[in-house]
Design a protein around this motif. Sequence first.
Motif, PDB file in Angstrom:
ATOM      1  N   GLU A   1      -8.603   4.464  -3.774  1.00 49.77           N
ATOM      2  CA  GLU A   1      -8.705   5.066  -2.581  1.00 49.77           C
ATOM      3  C   GLU A   1      -7.455   6.171  -2.289  1.00 49.77           C
ATOM      4  OE1 GLU A   1     -10.932   1.762  -0.219  1.00 49.77           O
ATOM      5  OE2 GLU A   1      -8.662   1.963   0.525  1.00 49.77           O
ATOM      6  N   HIS A   2      -6.204   5.510  -2.608  1.00 49.86           N
ATOM      7  CA  HIS A   2      -5.045   6.181  -2.562  1.00 49.86           C
ATOM      8  C   HIS A   2      -4.946   7.597  -3.430  1.00 49.86           C
ATOM      9  CE1 HIS A   2      -3.236   4.011   0.266  1.00 49.86           C
ATOM     10  NE2 HIS A   2      -2.704   2.867  -0.585  1.00 49.86           N
TER      11      HIS A   2
ATOM     12  N   PRO B   1       0.868  -1.181  -0.052  1.00 47.28           N
ATOM     13  CA  PRO B   1       0.061   0.111   0.079  1.00 47.28           C
ATOM     14  C   PRO B   1       1.013   1.363  -0.181  1.00 47.28           C
ATOM     15  CG  PRO B   1      -0.944  -1.495   1.561  1.00 47.28           C
ATOM     16  CD  PRO B   1       0.335  -2.074   1.009  1.00 47.28           C
ATOM     17  N   VAL B   2       1.900   1.444   0.717  1.00 45.09           N
ATOM     18  CA  VAL B   2       2.839   2.382   0.683  1.00 45.09           C
ATOM     19  C   VAL B   2       3.511   2.448  -0.801  1.00 45.09           C
ATOM     20  CG1 VAL B   2       4.808   3.299   1.997  1.00 45.09           C
ATOM     21  CG2 VAL B   2       3.252   1.963   3.203  1.00 45.09           C
TER      22      VAL B   2
ATOM     23  N   ARG C   1      -7.190  10.102  -1.734  1.00 48.67           N
ATOM     24  CA  ARG C   1      -6.446  10.531  -0.717  1.00 48.67           C
ATOM     25  C   ARG C   1      -5.242  11.695  -1.100  1.00 48.67           C
ATOM     26  NH1 ARG C   1      -4.377   6.079   2.978  1.00 48.67           N
ATOM     27  NH2 ARG C   1      -6.729   5.173   2.414  1.00 48.67           N
ATOM     28  N   SER C   2      -4.746  11.257  -2.289  1.00 50.35           N
ATOM     29  CA  SER C   2      -3.737  12.387  -2.772  1.00 50.35           C
ATOM     30  C   SER C   2      -4.027  13.219  -3.754  1.00 50.35           C
ATOM     31  CB  SER C   2      -2.441  11.403  -3.500  1.00 50.35           C
ATOM     32  OG  SER C   2      -2.023  10.338  -2.826  1.00 50.35           O
TER      33      SER C   2
ATOM     34  N   THR D   1       1.909   8.793  -6.993  1.00 52.85           N
ATOM     35  CA  THR D   1       2.166  10.122  -7.357  1.00 52.85           C
ATOM     36  C   THR D   1       3.404  10.278  -8.560  1.00 52.85           C
ATOM     37  OG1 THR D   1       1.614  10.538  -5.168  1.00 52.85           O
ATOM     38  CG2 THR D   1       3.044  12.129  -6.306  1.00 52.85           C
TER      39      THR D   1
ATOM     40  N   THR E   1      -7.688   0.014  -3.794  1.00 52.54           N
ATOM     41  CA  THR E   1      -6.375   0.435  -3.013  1.00 52.54           C
ATOM     42  C   THR E   1      -6.083   1.775  -3.875  1.00 52.54           C
ATOM     43  OG1 THR E   1      -5.840  -1.827  -2.249  1.00 52.54           O
ATOM     44  CG2 THR E   1      -4.039   0.067  -2.152  1.00 52.54           C
TER      45      THR E   1
ATOM     46  N   GLN F   1       0.916   3.881  -2.914  1.00 53.09           N
ATOM     47  CA  GLN F   1       0.815   5.300  -2.861  1.00 53.09           C
ATOM     48  C   GLN F   1       1.939   6.431  -3.364  1.00 53.09           C
ATOM     49  OE1 GLN F   1      -1.488   6.937  -0.074  1.00 53.09           O
ATOM     50  NE2 GLN F   1      -1.150   8.402  -1.615  1.00 53.09           N
ATOM     51  N   SER F   2       3.388   5.832  -3.268  1.00 49.43           N
ATOM     52  CA  SER F   2       4.074   6.651  -3.705  1.00 49.43           C
ATOM     53  C   SER F   2       4.443   6.823  -5.201  1.00 49.43           C
ATOM     54  CB  SER F   2       5.570   6.515  -3.062  1.00 49.43           C
ATOM     55  OG  SER F   2       6.057   5.389  -3.275  1.00 49.43           O
TER      56      SER F   2
END
Length: 145
Positions: A135-136, A75-76, A139-140, A83, A132, A79-80
């Motif tokens: 959602e990410h 998940p981390v 959030r971003s 972006t 996932t 997320q990165s």
Amino acid sequence: MSLTEQEKQLIEKSIERVADVAGDPASHVYARLFAQQPEMEAMFVLDTDGNVRGHMLSEALDCVFDFLGPRAYAPVLIQSELTNHSNLGVPPAVFATFFRVVMETFRELLGAEWTAETDAAWAKLLGEFDTTIAEHAERSGLALV
Ligand code: HEM
């Protein structure tokens, strides 16, 4: 409903079998990706030796294994990378398609070995990646497409 132990084993087994029958599947995966999304091929022109493509695939497969296990780092990473990729010009909705392209490639490579149960297990996993990623992205504050 989250993946059952049996579904996790089916997915793991399918990835192992791809390595047995096809060795490194990278060339097949990227051929399929570029057939589906020709505009993405130009993004890899600097990757003349295929190292970036190979590394990207192995990171994506590490995400799959992490999703089958502890979900400690995928998940981390997602997320990165969402972006990073968005800045490169790969929006989240396109980013998500990579996992589907991997599945489709593996299904083709395994032929008759790919059972309905394996297919259903992968479909569930892809649904979890989609959730996932969505959602990410939200959030971003990233636009999905
Ligand atoms: C269709 C979807 C995708 C496209 C078009 C795409 C495109 C790219 C491109 C063009 C690069 C090279 C960036 C550069 O030159 O610096 C890259 C690198 C990378 N991508 Fe993707 N990506 C996609 C999906 C994913 C996914 C799902 C992951 C999940 C882990 C991922 C992980 C990575 C990583 C870790 C790198 C760095 C590889 C390295 O520099 O060794 N990508 N991606």
